[in-house]
Design an enzyme around this catalytic site. Sequence first.
Site, PDB file in Angstrom:
ATOM      1  N   HIS A  38      -5.520 -12.734   0.184  1.00 11.25           N
ATOM      2  CA  HIS A  38      -5.008 -12.028   1.358  1.00 11.25           C
ATOM      3  C   HIS A  38      -6.021 -12.106   2.511  1.00 11.25           C
ATOM      4  CE1 HIS A  38      -1.771 -10.148  -1.026  1.00 11.25           C
ATOM      5  NE2 HIS A  38      -1.223  -9.866   0.145  1.00 11.25           N
TER       6      HIS A  38
ATOM      7  N   PRO B 291       0.834  -1.206   0.000  1.00  9.45           N
ATOM      8  CA  PRO B 291       0.000   0.000   0.000  1.00  9.45           C
ATOM      9  C   PRO B 291       0.872   1.261   0.000  1.00  9.45           C
ATOM     10  CG  PRO B 291      -0.652  -1.531   1.748  1.00  9.45           C
ATOM     11  CD  PRO B 291       0.646  -2.007   1.224  1.00  9.45           C
TER      12      PRO B 291
END
Length: 359
Positions: free
Chosen positions: A320, A132
Amino acid sequence: MSHCEFVEIDGKYLEGGGQILRNALSFSCILGRPVRIINIRANRPNPGLSNQHLFGLNLLAQITNAKVTGNQIKSTEVEFSPGIIKAGVYFVDTRTAASITLVLQCALPVLLFGGGNSNLELVGGTNVGMAPQVDFMTEVLRPNLEKFGVSFDFDLIQRGYYPRGGGRCKLFIPHIKGIKSASITNFGDLQEIVGWCFVAGRLPNHIAEDIKKSAEKELQTIRCHKYHLESYKESAEMARDNGSGCILTAITTTDCVLGSDCLGEKKVDAFELGSTAAKQLNKLITNRICVDEHVQDQLIIYMALAKGNSVILTGPLTNHTLTAIYVAEKMSGACFQTENVDDNHVRISCNGIGYERDD
């Protein structure tokens, strides 16, 4: 099971990446449960601990004065026995472009239960691939965490791009006694779209503007009361190296916060960059998704620890997320339920264990 026994986590399960390690270690620190993680990153081209995983592991060991074996580069097995979480001032310099957001992912839930406020300074990659971007953490993840009573103050000092890194940020993490449950299932109506399209280093301003134009073109079919995309070039003080990308967010009348982002790469056209990010956001809005795919897995640890029943309405589950649920159930004993509402929506619910720090 006695707290003296190791909980064994298989690092090759499903996604088979570093997330298993980060989540297992975070739970271990918070719950005081020794953990043995085997087959670390077995599904990656270069298995075992890399720089960013080792720095996160060593930071948690420092925070909890843990006994650790296997904390070496390329190690595929780690044993971690934590002590008590200590609030304090912590500093990590990855000395590379290793993602500091991934270090933050494992440290944040731990420092929340430090019994006092903590300060954390991180040096490394702020906007790098396979992780991210820091902007996503503050503009999208943080508003979602605030629904669980969790937050942090974030000060970006300098950006760090691949390959040199050198980005720097400082965080203030206020301690909490426990995490509250949350329900994020009502999309409401679209209220606002905000975005940032940027370049840095030797890249010219017009690339940021091209990213913005292509994103706007893709989003023009969406009716929205407030709409603002900004294009700019980072100052030399903020970013030394070449970099580009965009962060797009959508906010609804019920305070759902969704996001999409893209990072510039060689041979990737600026128009393609903006269009790709906008298409991702457009799909989320059109399908009335309440929690985007990049946030769904990061909320699992907080749902497991929360007091009460938490529910989120998201899109199809990523590996995930399925991996995060596997680790959460094995480490905490919390039980998750997933329901396929239709082709575009999955409801995840969990009756959390209601963890509170004993002072």
